[in-house]
Design a protein around this motif. Structure first.
Motif, short mmCIF file in Angstrom:
data_model
loop_
_atom_site.label_atom_id
_atom_site.label_comp_id
_atom_site.label_asym_id
_atom_site.label_seq_id
_atom_site.Cartn_x
_atom_site.Cartn_y
_atom_site.Cartn_z
N SER A 1 20.51 54.85 5.87
CA SER A 1 21.71 55.60 6.23
C SER A 1 22.64 55.76 5.04
CB SER A 1 22.43 54.92 7.40
OG SER A 1 22.79 53.61 7.04
N ASP A 2 22.22 55.30 3.87
CA ASP A 2 23.03 55.40 2.66
C ASP A 2 22.99 56.85 2.15
OD1 ASP A 2 23.85 55.50 -0.07
OD2 ASP A 2 23.45 53.36 -0.26
N PRO A 3 24.14 57.53 2.10
CA PRO A 3 24.16 58.93 1.67
C PRO A 3 23.59 59.16 0.28
CG PRO A 3 26.30 58.28 2.57
CD PRO A 3 25.47 57.04 2.48
N ARG A 4 23.78 58.20 -0.64
CA ARG A 4 23.23 58.37 -2.00
C ARG A 4 21.71 58.40 -1.98
NH1 ARG A 4 23.92 53.90 -4.83
NH2 ARG A 4 24.18 52.76 -2.92
N LEU A 5 21.10 57.47 -1.26
CA LEU A 5 19.64 57.43 -1.21
C LEU A 5 19.08 58.61 -0.42
CD1 LEU A 5 18.97 53.63 -0.67
CD2 LEU A 5 18.83 54.93 -2.79
N LEU A 6 19.76 58.97 0.66
CA LEU A 6 19.31 60.13 1.45
C LEU A 6 19.35 61.40 0.60
CD1 LEU A 6 20.99 59.33 4.86
CD2 LEU A 6 18.53 59.32 4.36
N ARG A 7 20.37 61.51 -0.23
CA ARG A 7 20.47 62.69 -1.11
C ARG A 7 19.28 62.74 -2.08
NH1 ARG A 7 23.40 64.23 -6.04
NH2 ARG A 7 23.90 66.44 -5.82
N ILE A 8 18.94 61.61 -2.65
CA ILE A 8 17.79 61.55 -3.56
C ILE A 8 16.51 61.95 -2.83
CG2 ILE A 8 16.31 59.98 -4.89
CD1 ILE A 8 18.87 58.39 -5.55
N LEU A 9 16.33 61.46 -1.62
CA LEU A 9 15.14 61.79 -0.83
C LEU A 9 15.10 63.28 -0.48
CD1 LEU A 9 15.13 58.63 1.42
CD2 LEU A 9 13.47 59.16 -0.37
N ARG A 10 16.27 63.87 -0.24
CA ARG A 10 16.32 65.31 0.05
C ARG A 10 16.07 66.15 -1.19
NH1 ARG A 10 21.17 64.01 2.75
NH2 ARG A 10 20.70 63.42 4.87
N ILE A 11 16.72 65.80 -2.29
CA ILE A 11 16.57 66.55 -3.54
C ILE A 11 15.11 66.58 -3.98
CG2 ILE A 11 17.07 66.47 -6.02
CD1 ILE A 11 19.90 65.55 -5.29
N THR A 12 14.43 65.47 -3.84
CA THR A 12 13.03 65.39 -4.26
C THR A 12 12.06 65.97 -3.24
OG1 THR A 12 12.87 63.16 -3.35
CG2 THR A 12 13.44 63.36 -5.70
N GLY A 13 12.55 66.30 -2.05
CA GLY A 13 11.68 66.84 -1.00
C GLY A 13 10.93 65.77 -0.23
N LEU A 14 11.18 64.51 -0.53
CA LEU A 14 10.46 63.44 0.16
C LEU A 14 10.86 63.31 1.62
CD1 LEU A 14 10.24 60.69 -2.60
CD2 LEU A 14 8.44 62.23 -1.76
N HIS A 15 12.01 63.85 1.98
CA HIS A 15 12.40 63.83 3.40
C HIS A 15 11.44 64.65 4.26
CE1 HIS A 15 14.06 67.66 2.13
NE2 HIS A 15 14.31 67.96 3.39
N GLN A 16 10.67 65.54 3.62
CA GLN A 16 9.68 66.33 4.35
C GLN A 16 8.33 65.63 4.43
OE1 GLN A 16 9.74 70.03 2.19
NE2 GLN A 16 11.55 70.76 3.28
N VAL A 17 8.14 64.62 3.60
CA VAL A 17 6.87 63.88 3.54
C VAL A 17 6.95 62.57 4.30
CG1 VAL A 17 5.21 62.79 1.97
CG2 VAL A 17 6.35 64.92 1.30
N LEU A 18 8.06 61.86 4.11
CA LEU A 18 8.24 60.55 4.71
C LEU A 18 9.03 60.64 6.01
CD1 LEU A 18 9.29 58.69 1.44
CD2 LEU A 18 7.04 58.68 2.48
N THR A 19 8.72 59.77 6.94
CA THR A 19 9.51 59.67 8.16
C THR A 19 10.72 58.80 7.85
OG1 THR A 19 7.54 59.84 9.54
CG2 THR A 19 9.51 58.90 10.57
N ILE A 20 11.92 59.36 8.04
CA ILE A 20 13.15 58.64 7.69
C ILE A 20 14.04 58.57 8.93
CG2 ILE A 20 15.18 58.56 6.20
CD1 ILE A 20 13.56 60.38 4.25
N HIS A 21 14.41 57.34 9.28
CA HIS A 21 15.32 57.11 10.40
C HIS A 21 16.70 56.81 9.84
CE1 HIS A 21 11.94 56.85 13.17
NE2 HIS A 21 11.35 56.05 12.29
N ASP A 22 17.73 57.35 10.46
CA ASP A 22 19.09 57.06 10.05
C ASP A 22 19.61 55.89 10.86
OD1 ASP A 22 21.63 57.18 9.04
OD2 ASP A 22 22.26 58.88 10.27
N GLY A 23 19.87 54.79 10.21
CA GLY A 23 20.36 53.60 10.90
C GLY A 23 19.28 52.57 11.07
N THR A 24 19.55 51.55 11.85
CA THR A 24 18.63 50.43 11.99
C THR A 24 17.90 50.40 13.31
OG1 THR A 24 20.43 49.07 12.81
CG2 THR A 24 19.98 48.95 10.44
N ASP A 25 17.86 51.53 14.01
CA ASP A 25 17.23 51.54 15.34
C ASP A 25 15.77 51.98 15.29
OD1 ASP A 25 19.22 54.46 16.20
OD2 ASP A 25 17.59 54.24 14.78
N ALA A 26 15.11 51.86 14.15
CA ALA A 26 13.70 52.28 14.05
C ALA A 26 12.78 51.22 14.60
CB ALA A 26 13.34 52.56 12.60
#
Length: 121
Positions: A96-121
């Protein structure tokens, strides 16, 4: 944290990474705290490899305690994802860290990896 001299006389940089692995009914939860970079990546890579070869159906990596991640860290997450998927399992991130989420989005990894926001995964 002081540096230490290795047997070869070269200074070893301090490792600023902590991992905690918990096995449960829904798979393995890996909580990462600290910096994931070229110096700490081998430790995390080995920890994730150990979990994958153990045969867990689901591996969930919690990144909210990560204070820094460079391209080496991104690469090892992709490698762990590929290894886990090759065994027929799932590999997921919790972040849920905006800095890390931004890196994952910029690199396109948010389309490859399953990412949950928060600790409810």
């Amino acid at each position: 944290m002081p540096t230490k001299r290795t047997a070869s006389g070269v200074f070893a940089l301090p490792t600023v990474l902590d991992t905690d692995i918990r096995l449960g009914e829904s798979g393995a939860n890996v909580t990462v705290r600290g910096e994931i970079d070229v110096h700490t990546a081998p430790l995390l890579r080995q920890r994730l490899h150990d979990v994958v070869v153990q045969g867990e159906d689901r591996v969930v990596v919690h990144l909210d305690g990560v204070t820094f991640m460079d391209s080496t860290g991104l690469g090892l997450l992709v490698g762990a994802h590929k290894a886990q998927v090759a065994t027929g399992g799932s590999f997921e991130l919790v972040c849920s860290d905006p800095r890390l989420l931004r890196i994952l989005r910029i690199t396109g990894l948010h389309q490859v990896l399953t990412i949950h926001d928060g600790t409810d995964a």
